[in-house]
Enzyme design. Sequence first.
Site, PDB file in Angstrom:
ATOM      1  N   SER A 177       1.026  -1.305   0.044  1.00  0.00           N
ATOM      2  CA  SER A 177       0.237  -0.058  -0.098  1.00  0.00           C
ATOM      3  C   SER A 177       0.891   1.233   0.039  1.00  0.00           C
ATOM      4  CB  SER A 177      -0.903   0.203   1.246  1.00  0.00           C
ATOM      5  OG  SER A 177      -1.462   1.190   1.234  1.00  0.00           O
TER       6      SER A 177
ATOM      7  N   ASN B  23      -0.598   4.063   1.124  1.00  0.00           N
ATOM      8  CA  ASN B  23      -1.471   4.861   1.941  1.00  0.00           C
ATOM      9  C   ASN B  23      -0.709   5.185   3.404  1.00  0.00           C
ATOM     10  OD1 ASN B  23      -3.308   5.532   4.004  1.00  0.00           O
ATOM     11  ND2 ASN B  23      -5.161   4.901   3.145  1.00  0.00           N
ATOM     12  N   ALA B  24      -0.201   6.273   3.494  1.00  0.00           N
ATOM     13  CA  ALA B  24       0.690   6.750   4.631  1.00  0.00           C
ATOM     14  C   ALA B  24      -0.109   6.460   6.119  1.00  0.00           C
ATOM     15  CB  ALA B  24       0.825   8.060   4.641  1.00  0.00           C
TER      16      ALA B  24
ATOM     17  N   LYS C 113      -2.654   4.204   6.877  1.00  0.00           N
ATOM     18  CA  LYS C 113      -2.575   2.596   6.872  1.00  0.00           C
ATOM     19  C   LYS C 113      -1.036   2.193   7.223  1.00  0.00           C
ATOM     20  CE  LYS C 113      -5.907   0.945   3.911  1.00  0.00           C
ATOM     21  NZ  LYS C 113      -6.176  -0.031   3.032  1.00  0.00           N
TER      22      LYS C 113
ATOM     23  N   ASP D 185      -6.490  -5.363   2.844  1.00  0.00           N
ATOM     24  CA  ASP D 185      -7.969  -4.619   2.179  1.00  0.00           C
ATOM     25  C   ASP D 185      -9.137  -4.598   3.149  1.00  0.00           C
ATOM     26  OD1 ASP D 185      -8.461  -4.004  -0.550  1.00  0.00           O
ATOM     27  OD2 ASP D 185     -10.114  -5.478  -0.560  1.00  0.00           O
TER      28      ASP D 185
ATOM     29  N   TYR E  21     -13.997   6.744   6.350  1.00  0.00           N
ATOM     30  CA  TYR E  21     -15.263   6.935   7.073  1.00  0.00           C
ATOM     31  C   TYR E  21     -15.228   7.236   8.424  1.00  0.00           C
ATOM     32  CZ  TYR E  21     -16.677   5.443   2.286  1.00  0.00           C
ATOM     33  OH  TYR E  21     -16.571   5.384   0.787  1.00  0.00           O
TER      34      TYR E  21
END
Length: 195
Positions: free
Chosen positions: A8, A10-11, A13, A69, A154
């Site tokens: 990933s 995504n920093a 995550k 995921d 979210y």
Amino acid sequence: MKKLVLASNNAKKLKELGALLLPLGIDLIPQGQLEIPEAEEPFPTFVENALAKARHAARLSGLPALADDSGLCVRALDGAPGVLSARYAGEPKSDARNNAHLLEVLGHQMDRAAHFVCVLVLVRHANDPQPLIAEGNWHGEILDKPRGEQGFGYDPLFWVPTAGQTAAEMTATAKNACSHRALAMQKLLAQLAAR
């Protein structure tokens, strides 16, 4: 296993998973640092997409790889946005647009039950015949407007009844104790310890 490639870029995550792995002394390297492009995620399930991402990162890095995921499943929407959570409002990815779209689609729906899902897959090499797979679910409800500044995705809409706040109002430490990602990581670490 001292080094793991995170499949990933995504920093956020990376930060969450890195904190969960820190006590084991495992260095989590984002795939972008190794110039590994993101994998395709064409599958309808979290586990298939996580496995594809883990194998892709392991193949291109030559190192063990960890993939996550995850997404939000809303009961009234038959599990949507599900695997499409990151791109629910289309491209380019945008947390704010995704949240607005979710509220629009939910409308005045009375059933606001939802849960976050995280599937973690760890492969020791690209062709690992026995990948470690762990799933965590975090149950809550969708609010009708965002609250809180922490987290991502979210989190501002996800009310956690047991905490009395949204995921975006929780500290990182509190979230890492009970989130879908934390629950999946606990299961993954238990499998690792048993091997």
